[in-house]
Design a protein around this motif. Structure first.
Motif, mmCIF file in Angstrom:
data_model
loop_
_atom_site.group_PDB
_atom_site.id
_atom_site.type_symbol
_atom_site.label_atom_id
_atom_site.label_comp_id
_atom_site.label_asym_id
_atom_site.label_seq_id
_atom_site.Cartn_x
_atom_site.Cartn_y
_atom_site.Cartn_z
ATOM 1 N N ASP A 27 0.865 -1.176 0.000
ATOM 2 C CA ASP A 27 0.000 0.000 0.000
ATOM 3 C C ASP A 27 0.901 1.225 0.000
ATOM 4 N N ALA A 28 1.122 1.769 -1.197
ATOM 5 C CA ALA A 28 2.056 2.884 -1.343
ATOM 6 C C ALA A 28 1.549 4.145 -0.658
ATOM 7 N N GLN A 29 0.245 4.388 -0.699
ATOM 8 C CA GLN A 29 -0.295 5.598 -0.083
ATOM 9 C C GLN A 29 -0.135 5.580 1.435
ATOM 10 N N ALA A 30 -0.414 4.446 2.043
ATOM 11 C CA ALA A 30 -0.279 4.326 3.500
ATOM 12 C C ALA A 30 1.136 3.928 3.905
ATOM 13 N N THR A 41 -0.658 -16.496 9.105
ATOM 14 C CA THR A 41 -0.955 -15.246 9.792
ATOM 15 C C THR A 41 -0.687 -14.057 8.876
ATOM 16 N N LEU A 42 -1.632 -13.103 8.864
ATOM 17 C CA LEU A 42 -1.476 -11.889 8.069
ATOM 18 C C LEU A 42 -1.008 -10.757 8.960
ATOM 19 N N GLU A 43 -0.162 -9.894 8.393
ATOM 20 C CA GLU A 43 0.371 -8.779 9.168
ATOM 21 C C GLU A 43 0.782 -7.666 8.205
ATOM 22 N N ASP A 44 0.793 -6.433 8.701
ATOM 23 C CA ASP A 44 1.316 -5.335 7.881
ATOM 24 C C ASP A 44 2.391 -4.600 8.666
ATOM 25 N N TYR A 45 3.330 -4.019 7.909
ATOM 26 C CA TYR A 45 4.457 -3.322 8.514
ATOM 27 C C TYR A 45 4.573 -1.925 7.916
ATOM 28 N N ASP A 46 4.765 -0.939 8.774
ATOM 29 C CA ASP A 46 5.092 0.400 8.303
ATOM 30 C C ASP A 46 6.619 0.496 8.182
#
Length: 99
Positions: A27-30, A41-46
């Motif tokens: 997610d380029a915008q975020a 397991t799903l996860e997101d990283y900044d």
């Protein structure tokens, strides 16, 4: 898009602390990297979390059962050969009759 996201591609595998995971979205915008760990397991990283993770590229796992929560014995794989399946697969079109 954030410069650090430019080096990532969907489908790329990484490893951190001995645990493999796949990049499944960006997610380029975020400015987030969405990943799925080997166990599903799903996860997101900044950016800050990604940098602290110090993930290294790796090869995808050979055994796909991790995300399915099954053991190798459960799906009939044994030394790379599926149980109950002939060693040589015939062409399914050979079973059609010419009437």
């Amino acid at each position: 898009m954030a410069e650090w996201l430019g080096d990532l591609t969907i489908g790329q595998w990484f490893e951190a602390d001995g645990e493999p995971f796949e990049v499944i979205g960006i997610d380029a915008q975020a400015e987030l990297v969405l990943v799925q760990h080997y166990d599903g397991t799903l996860e997101d990283y900044d950016f800050e979390t990604w940098m602290a993770l110090a993930a290294r590229p790796c090869a995808p796992p050979e055994d796909y059962s991790g995300a399915l929560d099954i053991e190798r014995d459960d799906y009939g794989e044994r030394d790379g050969i599926s149980a109950g399946r002939p060693a040589h697969w015939d062409n399914p079109l050979d079973l059609l009759r010419d009437d």
